[in-house]
Design a protein around this motif. Structure first.
Motif, PDB file in Angstrom:
ATOM      1  N   ILE A 183     -11.241   1.509  -9.157  1.00 38.56           N
ATOM      2  CA  ILE A 183      -9.997   1.657  -8.415  1.00 38.56           C
ATOM      3  C   ILE A 183      -9.721   0.344  -7.693  1.00 38.56           C
ATOM      4  O   ILE A 183     -10.629  -0.466  -7.479  1.00 38.56           O
ATOM      5  N   SER A 184      -8.465   0.131  -7.339  1.00 40.51           N
ATOM      6  CA  SER A 184      -8.116  -1.013  -6.503  1.00 40.51           C
ATOM      7  C   SER A 184      -7.318  -0.506  -5.321  1.00 40.51           C
ATOM      8  O   SER A 184      -6.590   0.483  -5.430  1.00 40.51           O
ATOM      9  N   ARG A 185      -7.471  -1.169  -4.186  1.00 41.30           N
ATOM     10  CA  ARG A 185      -6.810  -0.761  -2.955  1.00 41.30           C
ATOM     11  C   ARG A 185      -5.513  -1.553  -2.772  1.00 41.30           C
ATOM     12  O   ARG A 185      -5.567  -2.777  -2.604  1.00 41.30           O
ATOM     13  N   PRO A 186      -4.353  -0.900  -2.803  1.00 45.95           N
ATOM     14  CA  PRO A 186      -3.103  -1.618  -2.519  1.00 45.95           C
ATOM     15  C   PRO A 186      -3.162  -2.256  -1.136  1.00 45.95           C
ATOM     16  O   PRO A 186      -3.659  -1.663  -0.181  1.00 45.95           O
ATOM     17  N   GLY A 187      -2.672  -3.461  -1.036  1.00 48.56           N
ATOM     18  CA  GLY A 187      -2.682  -4.164   0.245  1.00 48.56           C
ATOM     19  C   GLY A 187      -3.881  -5.077   0.358  1.00 48.56           C
ATOM     20  O   GLY A 187      -3.762  -6.299   0.288  1.00 48.56           O
ATOM     21  N   SER A 188      -5.070  -4.490   0.485  1.00 49.65           N
ATOM     22  CA  SER A 188      -6.286  -5.306   0.569  1.00 49.65           C
ATOM     23  C   SER A 188      -6.686  -5.831  -0.803  1.00 49.65           C
ATOM     24  O   SER A 188      -7.367  -6.849  -0.911  1.00 49.65           O
ATOM     25  N   GLU A 189      -6.266  -5.122  -1.865  1.00 52.49           N
ATOM     26  CA  GLU A 189      -6.567  -5.473  -3.258  1.00 52.49           C
ATOM     27  C   GLU A 189      -8.071  -5.522  -3.533  1.00 52.49           C
ATOM     28  O   GLU A 189      -8.534  -6.270  -4.392  1.00 52.49           O
ATOM     29  N   LEU A 190      -8.843  -4.738  -2.793  1.00 58.27           N
ATOM     30  CA  LEU A 190     -10.259  -4.597  -3.117  1.00 58.27           C
ATOM     31  C   LEU A 190     -10.394  -3.886  -4.456  1.00 58.27           C
ATOM     32  O   LEU A 190      -9.642  -2.963  -4.759  1.00 58.27           O
ATOM     33  N   VAL A 191     -11.366  -4.305  -5.253  1.00 53.15           N
ATOM     34  CA  VAL A 191     -11.672  -3.640  -6.518  1.00 53.15           C
ATOM     35  C   VAL A 191     -13.032  -2.975  -6.366  1.00 53.15           C
ATOM     36  O   VAL A 191     -14.017  -3.632  -6.021  1.00 53.15           O
TER      37      VAL A 191
ATOM     38  N   ARG B 263       1.990  -7.788  -6.354  1.00 50.00           N
ATOM     39  CA  ARG B 263       2.384  -9.080  -5.791  1.00 50.00           C
ATOM     40  C   ARG B 263       3.749  -9.513  -6.332  1.00 50.00           C
ATOM     41  O   ARG B 263       4.578 -10.053  -5.595  1.00 50.00           O
ATOM     42  N   HIS B 264       3.985  -9.290  -7.617  1.00 48.72           N
ATOM     43  CA  HIS B 264       5.204  -9.767  -8.264  1.00 48.72           C
ATOM     44  C   HIS B 264       6.424  -8.919  -7.901  1.00 48.72           C
ATOM     45  O   HIS B 264       7.496  -9.459  -7.606  1.00 48.72           O
ATOM     46  N   PHE B 265       6.259  -7.590  -7.926  1.00 49.42           N
ATOM     47  CA  PHE B 265       7.397  -6.702  -7.716  1.00 49.42           C
ATOM     48  C   PHE B 265       7.466  -6.127  -6.305  1.00 49.42           C
ATOM     49  O   PHE B 265       8.504  -5.602  -5.903  1.00 49.42           O
ATOM     50  N   GLY B 266       6.374  -6.222  -5.557  1.00 46.76           N
ATOM     51  CA  GLY B 266       6.309  -5.564  -4.261  1.00 46.76           C
ATOM     52  C   GLY B 266       5.632  -4.213  -4.399  1.00 46.76           C
ATOM     53  O   GLY B 266       5.692  -3.573  -5.454  1.00 46.76           O
ATOM     54  N   LEU B 267       4.988  -3.779  -3.322  1.00 47.90           N
ATOM     55  CA  LEU B 267       4.209  -2.549  -3.365  1.00 47.90           C
ATOM     56  C   LEU B 267       5.058  -1.337  -3.717  1.00 47.90           C
ATOM     57  O   LEU B 267       4.693  -0.534  -4.579  1.00 47.90           O
ATOM     58  N   ALA B 268       6.207  -1.189  -3.061  1.00 51.57           N
ATOM     59  CA  ALA B 268       7.030   0.002  -3.284  1.00 51.57           C
ATOM     60  C   ALA B 268       7.500   0.093  -4.729  1.00 51.57           C
ATOM     61  O   ALA B 268       7.415   1.153  -5.357  1.00 51.57           O
TER      62      ALA B 268
END
Length: 232
Positions: A98-106, A145-150
């Protein structure tokens, strides 16, 4: 329309969900650490030199994306698939990572760095290259990053997961395995990823490789390609 509203509500809630999700603890849960290029690796077990090659392959796959960010690093946490993975993955325990939106931890399920493999415990579609898994999760970060989180959260799942598997260079099902599952009418959780990747490949081939066009609201409707059935 209701589905679109639901996706947007989920997208707006995503930052709060990510903030409230359990986060890995370097000090207690992940005692082993290595910095490899732009990546910081934390693991439950010693990190062998073979991990350098795994990350090199993941970086190479990520660089093929039209929206790649040169030199993009990551924080990667490798579990042994036990209680730490279950605590961090929550409802996604059957995933490879899984990856965490925002922090982008994998955060990765059980893996074998020496053999470049990751596992999710399934009998079919339960093994794939660890380098592909890392590239897939980092591709999620590229989209956000490219399109934005939403916008990334609101996009159809087949586009998002299909594109991430496209960047990763494959998925957990072979063409023959997918064909057998489809022929048997089996609702396997890996099939949407497989079909999404095939559909993304077809659209990108038609539009000249434009990721922006792929995710545009008015992208052309095409028939999902069906894998060829194995010869009998």
């Amino acid at each position: 329309m209701a589905g679109a509203r639901s996706r947007w509500l989920l997208a707006l809630a995503a930052p709060a969900i990510a903030a409230s999700a359990p986060q890995p603890s370097d000090d207690l849960a992940f005692p082993f650490h290595r910095q490899i290029g732009g990546h910081h690796i934390s693991a439950e077990f010693p990190i062998p030199s073979a991990m350098d090659a795994v990350l090199a392959r993941a970086d190479q796959r990520l660089s093929t994306s039209a929206i790649a960010v040169p030199g993009l690093g990551s924080r990667i946490f490798l579990t042994n698939g036990g209680w730490r993975w279950r605590a961090l993955a929550k409802a996604s325990v059957s995933a490879f990572a899984i990856s965490r939106p925002g922090s982008e931890l994998v955060i990765v399920n059980r893996s074998d760095m020496v053999r470049d493999l990751a596992f999710n415990g399934r009998r079919i579609g339960g093994v794939r290259p660890l380098s592909q898994v890392i590239a897939h999760e980092m591709a999620h970060g590229l989209l956000r990053r490219h399109f934005g989180l939403a916008a990334a959260q609101a996009a159809p799942a087949w586009k998002v997961e299909g594109y991430c598997d496209f960047v990763a260079g494959g998925g957990s099902l072979s063409d023959a395995e997918a064909a057998r599952l489809i022929a048997a009418g089996t609702d396997h959780p890996a099939l949407p990823y497989y079909l999404g990747r095939k559909r993304v490949e077809a659209i990108l081939a038609r539009n000249g490789g434009s990721v922006d066009a792929l995710f545009a609201n008015d992208d052309p409707v095409i028939h999902e390609p069906k894998p060829q059935r194995p010869a009998t």
